[in-house]
Design a protein around this motif. Structure first.
Motif, PDB file in Angstrom:
ATOM      1  N   ALA A   7       0.835  -1.206   0.000  1.00  0.00           N
ATOM      2  CA  ALA A   7       0.000   0.000   0.000  1.00  0.00           C
ATOM      3  C   ALA A   7       0.865   1.250   0.000  1.00  0.00           C
ATOM      4  CB  ALA A   7      -0.932  -0.012   1.207  1.00  0.00           C
ATOM      5  N   GLU A   8       1.927   1.264   0.803  1.00  0.00           N
ATOM      6  CA  GLU A   8       2.822   2.421   0.837  1.00  0.00           C
ATOM      7  C   GLU A   8       3.514   2.624  -0.512  1.00  0.00           C
ATOM      8  OE1 GLU A   8       5.497   2.053   4.140  1.00  0.00           O
ATOM      9  OE2 GLU A   8       3.937   2.521   5.589  1.00  0.00           O
ATOM     10  N   ALA A   9       3.930   1.525  -1.161  1.00  0.00           N
ATOM     11  CA  ALA A   9       4.576   1.630  -2.469  1.00  0.00           C
ATOM     12  C   ALA A   9       3.601   2.177  -3.507  1.00  0.00           C
ATOM     13  CB  ALA A   9       5.110   0.265  -2.903  1.00  0.00           C
ATOM     14  N   ALA A  10       2.351   1.721  -3.469  1.00  0.00           N
ATOM     15  CA  ALA A  10       1.345   2.210  -4.420  1.00  0.00           C
ATOM     16  C   ALA A  10       1.063   3.684  -4.182  1.00  0.00           C
ATOM     17  CB  ALA A  10       0.061   1.391  -4.300  1.00  0.00           C
ATOM     18  N   PHE A  11       0.972   4.092  -2.909  1.00  0.00           N
ATOM     19  CA  PHE A  11       0.730   5.492  -2.576  1.00  0.00           C
ATOM     20  C   PHE A  11       1.877   6.365  -3.074  1.00  0.00           C
ATOM     21  CE2 PHE A  11       1.192   9.117   0.311  1.00  0.00           C
ATOM     22  CZ  PHE A  11      -0.038   9.719   0.138  1.00  0.00           C
ATOM     23  N   LYS A  12       3.096   5.933  -2.800  1.00  0.00           N
ATOM     24  CA  LYS A  12       4.274   6.705  -3.213  1.00  0.00           C
ATOM     25  C   LYS A  12       4.320   6.834  -4.738  1.00  0.00           C
ATOM     26  CE  LYS A  12       8.064   6.455  -0.893  1.00  0.00           C
ATOM     27  NZ  LYS A  12       9.332   6.024  -0.275  1.00  0.00           N
ATOM     28  N   LYS A  13       3.977   5.746  -5.432  1.00  0.00           N
ATOM     29  CA  LYS A  13       4.003   5.761  -6.899  1.00  0.00           C
ATOM     30  C   LYS A  13       3.013   6.766  -7.470  1.00  0.00           C
ATOM     31  CE  LYS A  13       3.464   2.768 -10.908  1.00  0.00           C
ATOM     32  NZ  LYS A  13       3.113   1.437 -11.379  1.00  0.00           N
ATOM     33  N   THR A  14       1.841   6.892  -6.858  1.00  0.00           N
ATOM     34  CA  THR A  14       0.819   7.799  -7.394  1.00  0.00           C
ATOM     35  C   THR A  14       0.998   9.241  -6.943  1.00  0.00           C
ATOM     36  OG1 THR A  14      -0.712   7.288  -5.592  1.00  0.00           O
ATOM     37  CG2 THR A  14      -0.911   5.974  -7.602  1.00  0.00           C
ATOM     38  N   THR A  15       1.756   9.477  -5.889  1.00  0.00           N
ATOM     39  CA  THR A  15       1.901  10.847  -5.381  1.00  0.00           C
ATOM     40  C   THR A  15       3.255  11.473  -5.679  1.00  0.00           C
ATOM     41  OG1 THR A  15       2.617  10.038  -3.210  1.00  0.00           O
ATOM     42  CG2 THR A  15       0.255  10.472  -3.510  1.00  0.00           C
ATOM     43  N   THR A  16       4.186  10.719  -6.233  1.00  0.00           N
ATOM     44  CA  THR A  16       5.515  11.243  -6.538  1.00  0.00           C
ATOM     45  C   THR A  16       5.559  11.729  -7.974  1.00  0.00           C
ATOM     46  OG1 THR A  16       6.476   9.661  -4.988  1.00  0.00           O
ATOM     47  CG2 THR A  16       7.974  10.697  -6.557  1.00  0.00           C
ATOM     48  N   LYS A  17       6.066  12.950  -8.163  1.00  0.00           N
ATOM     49  CA  LYS A  17       6.193  13.504  -9.510  1.00  0.00           C
ATOM     50  C   LYS A  17       7.307  12.773 -10.253  1.00  0.00           C
ATOM     51  CE  LYS A  17       4.731  18.218  -8.564  1.00  0.00           C
ATOM     52  NZ  LYS A  17       5.132  19.627  -8.605  1.00  0.00           N
ATOM     53  N   PRO A  18       7.093  12.510 -11.526  1.00  0.00           N
ATOM     54  CA  PRO A  18       8.173  11.914 -12.319  1.00  0.00           C
ATOM     55  C   PRO A  18       9.359  12.876 -12.382  1.00  0.00           C
ATOM     56  CG  PRO A  18       6.079  11.819 -13.502  1.00  0.00           C
ATOM     57  CD  PRO A  18       5.866  12.653 -12.280  1.00  0.00           C
ATOM     58  N   VAL A  19      10.552  12.340 -12.509  1.00  0.00           N
ATOM     59  CA  VAL A  19      11.769  13.155 -12.536  1.00  0.00           C
ATOM     60  C   VAL A  19      11.720  14.151 -13.680  1.00  0.00           C
ATOM     61  CG1 VAL A  19      14.272  13.091 -12.807  1.00  0.00           C
ATOM     62  CG2 VAL A  19      13.121  11.348 -11.448  1.00  0.00           C
ATOM     63  N   GLU A  20      11.225  13.745 -14.842  1.00  0.00           N
ATOM     64  CA  GLU A  20      11.170  14.642 -15.992  1.00  0.00           C
ATOM     65  C   GLU A  20      10.285  15.857 -15.703  1.00  0.00           C
ATOM     66  OE1 GLU A  20       9.603  11.291 -16.717  1.00  0.00           O
ATOM     67  OE2 GLU A  20      11.653  10.648 -16.430  1.00  0.00           O
ATOM     68  N   ALA A  21       9.130  15.635 -15.085  1.00  0.00           N
ATOM     69  CA  ALA A  21       8.195  16.725 -14.809  1.00  0.00           C
ATOM     70  C   ALA A  21       8.762  17.679 -13.761  1.00  0.00           C
ATOM     71  CB  ALA A  21       6.854  16.179 -14.350  1.00  0.00           C
ATOM     72  N   ALA A  22       9.487  17.169 -12.803  1.00  0.00           N
ATOM     73  CA  ALA A  22      10.035  18.013 -11.744  1.00  0.00           C
ATOM     74  C   ALA A  22      11.155  18.904 -12.259  1.00  0.00           C
ATOM     75  CB  ALA A  22      10.543  17.149 -10.596  1.00  0.00           C
ATOM     76  N   SER A  23      11.868  18.469 -13.296  1.00  0.00           N
ATOM     77  CA  SER A  23      12.999  19.251 -13.779  1.00  0.00           C
ATOM     78  C   SER A  23      12.625  20.248 -14.867  1.00  0.00           C
ATOM     79  CB  SER A  23      14.089  18.307 -14.299  1.00  0.00           C
ATOM     80  OG  SER A  23      13.610  17.593 -15.420  1.00  0.00           O
ATOM     81  N   VAL A  24      11.395  20.241 -15.331  1.00  0.00           N
ATOM     82  CA  VAL A  24      10.959  21.157 -16.378  1.00  0.00           C
ATOM     83  C   VAL A  24      10.715  22.533 -15.770  1.00  0.00           C
ATOM     84  CG1 VAL A  24       9.156  21.661 -18.065  1.00  0.00           C
ATOM     85  CG2 VAL A  24       9.941  19.316 -17.740  1.00  0.00           C
ATOM     86  N   ALA A  25      11.329  23.544 -16.359  1.00  0.00           N
ATOM     87  CA  ALA A  25      11.164  24.915 -15.859  1.00  0.00           C
ATOM     88  C   ALA A  25       9.764  25.419 -16.179  1.00  0.00           C
ATOM     89  CB  ALA A  25      12.214  25.819 -16.490  1.00  0.00           C
ATOM     90  N   LYS A  26       9.290  26.396 -15.388  1.00  0.00           N
ATOM     91  CA  LYS A  26       7.966  26.978 -15.593  1.00  0.00           C
ATOM     92  C   LYS A  26       7.923  27.845 -16.841  1.00  0.00           C
ATOM     93  CE  LYS A  26       6.651  27.062 -10.749  1.00  0.00           C
ATOM     94  NZ  LYS A  26       6.243  27.893  -9.632  1.00  0.00           N
ATOM     95  N   GLY A  27       9.033  28.286 -17.289  1.00  0.00           N
ATOM     96  CA  GLY A  27       9.105  29.163 -18.452  1.00  0.00           C
ATOM     97  C   GLY A  27      10.379  29.971 -18.373  1.00  0.00           C
ATOM     98  N   PRO A  28      10.622  30.824 -19.336  1.00  0.00           N
ATOM     99  CA  PRO A  28      11.847  31.611 -19.319  1.00  0.00           C
ATOM    100  C   PRO A  28      11.848  32.585 -18.136  1.00  0.00           C
ATOM    101  CG  PRO A  28      10.391  32.343 -21.082  1.00  0.00           C
ATOM    102  CD  PRO A  28       9.780  31.109 -20.491  1.00  0.00           C
ATOM    103  N   VAL A  29      12.995  32.726 -17.539  1.00  0.00           N
ATOM    104  CA  VAL A  29      13.146  33.648 -16.422  1.00  0.00           C
ATOM    105  C   VAL A  29      13.515  35.015 -16.977  1.00  0.00           C
ATOM    106  CG1 VAL A  29      14.454  34.150 -14.334  1.00  0.00           C
ATOM    107  CG2 VAL A  29      13.862  31.796 -14.892  1.00  0.00           C
ATOM    108  N   ILE A  30      12.757  36.013 -16.612  1.00  0.00           N
ATOM    109  CA  ILE A  30      13.001  37.374 -17.073  1.00  0.00           C
ATOM    110  C   ILE A  30      13.762  38.106 -15.966  1.00  0.00           C
ATOM    111  CG2 ILE A  30      11.940  39.533 -17.820  1.00  0.00           C
ATOM    112  CD1 ILE A  30       9.491  37.812 -18.653  1.00  0.00           C
ATOM    113  N   PRO A  31      14.970  38.575 -16.249  1.00  0.00           N
ATOM    114  CA  PRO A  31      15.745  39.271 -15.220  1.00  0.00           C
ATOM    115  C   PRO A  31      14.978  40.472 -14.668  1.00  0.00           C
ATOM    116  CG  PRO A  31      17.088  38.843 -17.159  1.00  0.00           C
ATOM    117  CD  PRO A  31      15.676  38.498 -17.517  1.00  0.00           C
ATOM    118  N   GLY A  32      14.953  40.600 -13.365  1.00  0.00           N
ATOM    119  CA  GLY A  32      14.301  41.730 -12.719  1.00  0.00           C
ATOM    120  C   GLY A  32      12.797  41.610 -12.607  1.00  0.00           C
ATOM    121  N   ALA A  33      12.216  40.513 -13.113  1.00  0.00           N
ATOM    122  CA  ALA A  33      10.763  40.340 -13.033  1.00  0.00           C
ATOM    123  C   ALA A  33      10.376  39.973 -11.607  1.00  0.00           C
ATOM    124  CB  ALA A  33      10.303  39.254 -13.997  1.00  0.00           C
ATOM    125  N   ARG A  34       9.206  40.373 -11.223  1.00  0.00           N
ATOM    126  CA  ARG A  34       8.710  40.058  -9.885  1.00  0.00           C
ATOM    127  C   ARG A  34       7.775  38.867  -9.960  1.00  0.00           C
ATOM    128  NH1 ARG A  34       7.710  45.655  -6.652  1.00  0.00           N
ATOM    129  NH2 ARG A  34       9.866  46.363  -6.765  1.00  0.00           N
TER     130      ARG A  34
END
Length: 71
Positions: A7-34
């Motif tokens: 049960a713990e392994a199944a829970f961890k599998k469904t709640t853990t983000k894949p490595v590829e998705a976690a490393s994808v940036a949200k978008g380009p970083v604009i210097p000085g943007a808030r």
């Protein structure tokens, strides 16, 4: 493997983000943007910065930059 371990392994599998998705940036970083964030601060601190009227967010940001040694 016990039922609990399975049960713990199944829970961890469904709640853990894949490595590829976690490393994808949200978008380009604009210097000085808030970035919009939600921040909880004490009421008296908020009132202090709001007391001088409009521009309190800029003053608060400047104080945080100074405290962090970024200015």
């Amino acid at each position: 493997m016990s039922a609990r371990d399975a049960a713990e392994a199944a829970f961890k599998k469904t709640t853990t983000k894949p490595v590829e998705a976690a490393s994808v940036a949200k978008g380009p970083v604009i210097p000085g943007a808030r970035e919009q964030v939600s921040l909880r601060i004490d009421r008296d601190v908020l009132e202090h910065f709001q007391a001088d009227g409009p521009g309190w967010q800029d003053r608060l940001n400047a104080a945080l930059r100074e405290a962090a040694g970024l200015s």
